[in-house]
Design an enzyme around this catalytic site. Sequence first.
Site, PDB file in Angstrom:
ATOM      1  N   ASP A 170      -3.832  16.166  52.116  1.00 51.03           N
ATOM      2  CA  ASP A 170      -3.229  17.779  52.648  1.00 51.03           C
ATOM      3  C   ASP A 170      -4.433  17.942  53.644  1.00 51.03           C
ATOM      4  O   ASP A 170      -3.351  18.532  55.238  1.00 51.03           O
ATOM      5  CB  ASP A 170      -3.741  18.696  51.721  1.00 51.03           C
ATOM      6  CG  ASP A 170      -3.392  19.500  52.228  1.00 51.03           C
ATOM      7  OD1 ASP A 170      -2.725  20.323  51.579  1.00 51.03           O
ATOM      8  OD2 ASP A 170      -4.464  20.417  52.916  1.00 51.03           O
ATOM      9  N   VAL A 186      -0.253  21.870  53.156  1.00 52.06           N
ATOM     10  CA  VAL A 186       0.452  21.189  53.333  1.00 52.06           C
ATOM     11  C   VAL A 186       1.763  20.271  51.685  1.00 52.06           C
ATOM     12  O   VAL A 186       2.417  20.172  51.410  1.00 52.06           O
ATOM     13  CB  VAL A 186      -0.062  19.642  53.831  1.00 52.06           C
ATOM     14  CG1 VAL A 186       0.306  18.716  53.997  1.00 52.06           C
ATOM     15  CG2 VAL A 186      -0.552  20.669  55.523  1.00 52.06           C
ATOM     16  N   ASP A 187       0.583  19.762  50.755  1.00 57.94           N
ATOM     17  CA  ASP A 187       0.984  19.888  49.729  1.00 57.94           C
ATOM     18  C   ASP A 187       1.853  20.751  49.412  1.00 57.94           C
ATOM     19  O   ASP A 187       2.924  20.072  48.365  1.00 57.94           O
ATOM     20  CB  ASP A 187      -0.021  19.606  48.361  1.00 57.94           C
ATOM     21  CG  ASP A 187      -1.090  18.104  49.071  1.00 57.94           C
ATOM     22  OD1 ASP A 187      -0.217  17.187  48.828  1.00 57.94           O
ATOM     23  OD2 ASP A 187      -2.375  18.187  48.545  1.00 57.94           O
ATOM     24  N   LEU A 188       1.553  21.867  49.234  1.00 56.24           N
ATOM     25  CA  LEU A 188       2.023  22.891  48.342  1.00 56.24           C
ATOM     26  C   LEU A 188       3.563  23.525  48.709  1.00 56.24           C
ATOM     27  O   LEU A 188       5.038  23.494  48.087  1.00 56.24           O
ATOM     28  CB  LEU A 188       1.478  24.119  48.471  1.00 56.24           C
ATOM     29  CG  LEU A 188       0.151  23.906  47.352  1.00 56.24           C
ATOM     30  CD1 LEU A 188       0.120  25.781  47.528  1.00 56.24           C
ATOM     31  CD2 LEU A 188       0.390  23.728  45.622  1.00 56.24           C
TER      32      LEU A 188
END
Length: 403
Positions: A140, A168-170
């Site tokens: 992320d 970013v990950d979510l």
Amino acid sequence: MKQALNGIKVLDLSRTLAGPYCSMLLGDMGADIIKVEQPGKGDESRYFTPPTWNGESCYFLSTNRNKRSITIDLKSPEGKEIIYKLVEEADVLLENFRTGALDQLGFGYEEIKRINPRLVYCSISGFGRTGPEKSKAGYDLLLQGFGGLMSITGDADRPPAKAGMAIVDLTTGMFAAYGILTALLARGQTDKGQFIDVSLLDGQISLLNHMATGFFATGKLAGRMGSSHPSIVPYQSFKTKDQDIILAVGNDGQWAKCCDSLGWTDLYNNHKYKTNSDRVDNRNDLIPIISERLSKLTNEEIIKKLEAVGVPCGPIHTLDQVLEHPQVKAREMVLDVEHPIVNNLKIPGFPVKLSDTPATLTRYPPLLGEHTEEVMAELGYTTDEIKGLKERLVIGGFSKPNI
């Protein structure tokens, strides 16, 4: 109540955050998520601490509801056979291994497609499965920098800052869920599955949105502006007498109401601030004036006056304030979860409300390998066969916690 994804089986080989967040969203809508973990260890996020809750990682607890956990040694021949059996029955396979890693294990898309042509295969990676950077690992923070987000986040006179959450990950998990649902709809028309390539980088480029288009139009780089907006003024945070506040004057009509309610007749009549374009051009003069005036009023005074005339404004809540807010409670955005280890477990709720097929909490975040025997039995393995696989360390054992 029937859910929209009842009957959809997801074989989840992903770990950490983007993949598990994606599968959780699908599980919330009724999909059967079979989370495959490494025997004796499990998803890395089980060890992302602190914080912990009764010894369980809060990171893991927040992203793995509505799933069943099984543990399989993916490198063993017998473990591979189990995966192939699961693939035969699955509708979706989700993974976020490094580029080429699953191909080496015999679980690449071309191999899996031969076993189940109707399977939707979603691959999440840092930089995508094509291009010169395809083999790089993705994290992320790394992609917040690489993808441009950090260059436009933070104050102008300070170093670049990351977003407070793993944005970013979510968001990549959301894009992956969107891709999977789209592919399932397409399968209904073609009776064929397909390969989905989702990357942390691509998601960030997409989120650059008007920032990217503005650069293409002008050739000018967007910079760090703290909480302010490049195209709207005033639209940022301000310090009041007692705490910070957000003032979001989105158009000239709201500016007129703002000035009238706060007694800023001089500002409203000043030609330098008449239109939003004027205010953007003269922000360096206007913002210090607004800051000085708001600093003499309390948060409550400002909000009461502005909300009465429909000017968008509000407090900057801390986590405890927002999670206890009556609106958040009314929206049922905090779930109380019964868990065998964690007493009074609470996690964020469902962000999408469907009137007829709503998201539902059916399973607490699973303990490691909790459902291995259950899933193996569903595949047709006998009690003796399961025992033998455990003894040969192909699958992991599970002991219920001593409550």
